[in-house]
Write a protein that holds these residues in place. Structure first.
Motif, PDB file in Angstrom:
ATOM      1  N   TRP A  58      49.843   1.223 -12.564  1.00  0.00           N
ATOM      2  CA  TRP A  58      49.086   2.332 -11.996  1.00  0.00           C
ATOM      3  C   TRP A  58      49.981   3.187 -11.118  1.00  0.00           C
ATOM      4  O   TRP A  58      49.925   4.420 -11.135  1.00  0.00           O
ATOM      5  CB  TRP A  58      47.922   1.759 -11.192  1.00  0.00           C
ATOM      6  N   TYR A  59      50.834   2.522 -10.345  1.00  0.00           N
ATOM      7  CA  TYR A  59      51.719   3.220  -9.418  1.00  0.00           C
ATOM      8  C   TYR A  59      52.715   4.096 -10.189  1.00  0.00           C
ATOM      9  O   TYR A  59      52.984   5.230  -9.804  1.00  0.00           O
ATOM     10  CB  TYR A  59      52.447   2.190  -8.548  1.00  0.00           C
ATOM     11  N   TYR A  60      53.234   3.581 -11.310  1.00  0.00           N
ATOM     12  CA  TYR A  60      54.152   4.397 -12.114  1.00  0.00           C
ATOM     13  C   TYR A  60      53.465   5.629 -12.684  1.00  0.00           C
ATOM     14  O   TYR A  60      54.072   6.675 -12.838  1.00  0.00           O
ATOM     15  CB  TYR A  60      54.709   3.583 -13.291  1.00  0.00           C
ATOM     16  N   GLY A  61      52.196   5.479 -13.047  1.00  0.00           N
ATOM     17  CA  GLY A  61      51.475   6.592 -13.649  1.00  0.00           C
ATOM     18  C   GLY A  61      51.930   6.848 -15.077  1.00  0.00           C
ATOM     19  O   GLY A  61      52.849   6.193 -15.576  1.00  0.00           O
ATOM     20  N   SER A 121      52.519   7.896 -22.895  1.00  0.00           N
ATOM     21  CA  SER A 121      51.164   7.737 -22.374  1.00  0.00           C
ATOM     22  C   SER A 121      50.372   6.705 -23.151  1.00  0.00           C
ATOM     23  O   SER A 121      49.483   6.056 -22.598  1.00  0.00           O
ATOM     24  CB  SER A 121      50.420   9.066 -22.439  1.00  0.00           C
ATOM     25  N   TYR A 140      51.166   3.564 -21.545  1.00  0.00           N
ATOM     26  CA  TYR A 140      50.509   3.518 -20.230  1.00  0.00           C
ATOM     27  C   TYR A 140      49.051   3.122 -20.381  1.00  0.00           C
ATOM     28  O   TYR A 140      48.554   2.215 -19.709  1.00  0.00           O
ATOM     29  CB  TYR A 140      50.635   4.893 -19.579  1.00  0.00           C
TER      30      TYR A 140
END
Lengths: 526, 103
Positions: free
Chosen positions: A53-56, A72, A75
């Motif tokens: 989540w922090y990396y995005g 993405s 992700y």
């Protein structure tokens, strides 16, 4: 996020580290060490989720590094795998004998790491190995923890069909390698007309079809789902399916032109016809055979087959440049798979929670009168089953809306678009057929007199918490699908960015690999 | 004189693939079926090595083949564990004896 492979792979490393520690702690002699794996597993999944989540999502240009592609899609898959993975861990909380906890939770984590790596794989060999990393722990999970004959039989069947699918997959990949001359997926230029490409893709599709339990490779599903313990079955409906569908997406992307969104989702005739027939047969067979079952686990197994068919419909429609989320098949499929994973897990969590005749509930009769004996469990089961059926206000409703509207409004020219509409109609008819057996489950819970006195097993806070999580997720997504839909659209926005070129961002010289390869090729030719 | 080329290797691999499928369908002994799977995996390895030698001239296909061999070994280990469990319950590794699941 840039550069260093260790930083980029931190979520996977955390999960794998947690798995190894859980495995070691499970061997400990003291009861304290033996119960540690559960907490450790959950903790590592949370940590990995926070790091991801922090990396995005990736920056505008997906980063390609060491046979992996950080985009993405990766992700999104990492996030959904970790969130559903946490629910899976909760549902397994009370299942294993304390001596087996280390093994079971380590296997779940290994499988989870496999899914995350599958979403990153940008190389044939990595794709193959990561799919196997998802599958091999599931063979163990099916056999372990239950000493009865049926679990062993299910484990054996699942193992053989799983390895056969792996063998077909790698045999197919060998032809793709031969046709393209490289194992790197983004450098692979496949001409659809080539003989090797057709053989390779068909074999690879067959291998993937096993993983997602699509017809005609679905036959093992009912036996395996029935034989395995209920929480494991909930896992089987999600983990191998995600890996299979991600692999399918990656294979389909091989056939796309570089200007995918303007030129449209390109499916060569043979692949389109093959997947069309598979999708139609999977939906129909799954639902018709589901109607004939009296065992709830087998019913849900056939429903699992049918849901794979719906997801294939969305994938056949593919992304379309304009028209928003209702026309985007890719995001519809990504939305569907997480919703399906949650509702399926919830239904199996209820089966794991309810005891009838001194063993976990399995037959329809075991559930009779559940509404009166255990109103909360019955309500949870009803929510999950209504979602599987696709009734509002549950998540399953929006999942089906996105899938079928993507197929209907695809608008491709000629027979292509028409056959997608036909497929959507087949899917809608199938949803109606499926209501037959889904409603039977709910009706048995509420309308029939108890036969076997179903009771919820006491002291099972973990499963109850997991079940509560599933129900809340289903209702929240059902009321507000926008959040998940936005996330599932991210891979689509990736497509609108210019196609990525392999960037060796942390390498010292720009393209050292190319030059070595060229030198070597010259040496071989001389 | 006949020179051995890519096609010969591909035909041999296809033959091994068919043998593997055939063995998997007719054998009733679990170890026999496992041998069938290994034949298919080795057919894939042979394909990879042949393509790597004749088509690309690079080592990547051979490295993939190494990974396939490692995976086959890992699968054999799991297979033996599952067979032992099965044997403990049924005192045989005949797959036809497991018929409690159907419908």
């Amino acid at each position: 996020m840039n550069g260093d492979l260790f930083t980029l792979l931190a979520p996977e490393l955390i999960v794998i580290g947690g798995a190894v520690l859980a495995l070691l702690l499970g061997l400990g002699a003291s009861p304290g060490a033996r119960s540690a794996p559960r907490a450790l597993a959950l903790l590592s999944v949370f940590a990995a989720f926070l790091v991801t989540w922090y990396y995005g999502p990736s920056p505008a240009k997906p980063l390609e590094l060491a046979g992996m592609r950080f985009d993405s899609l990766a992700y999104y898959i990492r996030l959904i795998a970790l969130s559903v993975g946490a629910l899976v861990l909760l549902v397994h909380w009370h299942l294993p004998h304390p001596a087996e906890r280390g093994d079971v939770f380590a296997m779940i984590l290994f499988s989870l790491a496999g899914i995350m790596l599958t979403s990153l794989a940008n190389d044939l060999v990595l794709l193959f190995l990561t799919i196997e990393l998802v599958s091999i722990p599931t063979y163990i999970l099916v056999s372990i923890g239950r000493s009865d004959i049926r679990a062993q039989e299910a484990g054996l069947k699942y193992f053989f069909l799983g390895t056969l699918s792996a063998a077909l997959l790698v045999y197919g990949f060998s032809f793709l390698y031969g046709a393209a001359g490289t194992t790197n997926l983004s450098r692979m230029q496949l001409s659809p007309a080539g003989g090797f490409v057709t053989i390779g893709l068909l074999l690879a599709f067959a291998g993937v079809a096993f993983k997602i339990a699509a017809a005609p490779f679905h036959v093992y599903a009912a036996d395996v789902y029935q034989g395995a313990a209920a929480p494991v079955t909930g896992l089987l409906g999600f983990f191998p399916k995600v890996a299979g569908f991600v692999a399918l997406i990656k294979l389909l992307f091989l056939m796309q032109p570089s200007d995918l969104l303007t030129a449209g989702w390109n499916m060569p005739g043979a692949a389109f016809v093959f997947l069309w027939v598979v999708a139609a047969a999977t939906m129909t067979l799954g639902n018709v055979l589901g109607l004939m079952q009296t065992n709830v686990k087998r019913m849900l197994a056939y429903s699992s087959i049918a849901h794979s068919g719906y997801m294939l419909v969305a994938l056949l429609a593919g992304p379309v440049a304009s028209g928003g989320p209702l026309r985007d098949g890719l995001s519809a499929m990504l939305f569907y798979i997480v919703v399906y994973g949650i509702m399926n897990l919830g239904a199996f969590a209820v089966l794991a929670l309810i005891q009838a005749r001194g063993r976990p509930a399995e037959e329809l009769d075991d559930l009779a009168g559940l509404g009166r004996r255990e109103p909360l469990a019955a309500l949870a089961l009803a929510i999950c089953v209504f979602s599987l059926m696709g009734l509002p206000p549950t998540a399953g409703f929006f999942a089906k809306v996105y899938v079928f509207s993507a197929a209907i409004s695809n608008g491709a020219a000629g027979w292509h678009g028409l056959s997608l509409i036909v497929l959507a109609v087949i899917g809608l008819i199938n949803s109606a057929i499926a209501a037959g057996y889904y409603l039977r489950i709910v009706a048995t819970c509420y309308l029939r007199e108890p036969v076997a006195e179903p009771i919820a097993e006491p002291r099972t806070a973990g499963i109850r918490l997991g079940l509560l999580g599933c129900c809340i997720a289903i209702l929240v997504i059902g009321v507000w699908p926008g959040g998940l839909l936005y996330m599932s659209r991210l891979p689509f926005y990736d497509l609108s960015a210019p196609p990525a070129v392999a960037t060796h961002s942390n390498a010292q010289s720009p393209e050292p690999a190319e030059t070595t390869e060229q030198v070597y090729a010259k040496e071989m030719n001389s | 004189m006949l020179t051995i080329g890519l096609t010969h290797y591909l035909i041999l691999a296809a033959f091994m693939f068919c043998c593997g499928l055939y063995v998997m369908t007719i054998k009733r002994n679990a170890v026999g079926i496992l041998i069938g799977v290994e034949l298919i995996l080795n057919a894939a390895s042979l394909n990879l090595v042949a393509f790597s030698r004749y088509k690309t001239g690079l080592l990547d296909g051979q490295i993939v083949a190494l990974f396939v061999i490692v995976l086959a070994a890992a699968e054999a280990a799991i297979a033996i564990a599952i067979f032992v469990n099965y044997y403990n319950n049924l005192a045989t590794i005949d797959v036809d004896r497991g018929d409690s699941l159907n419908g």
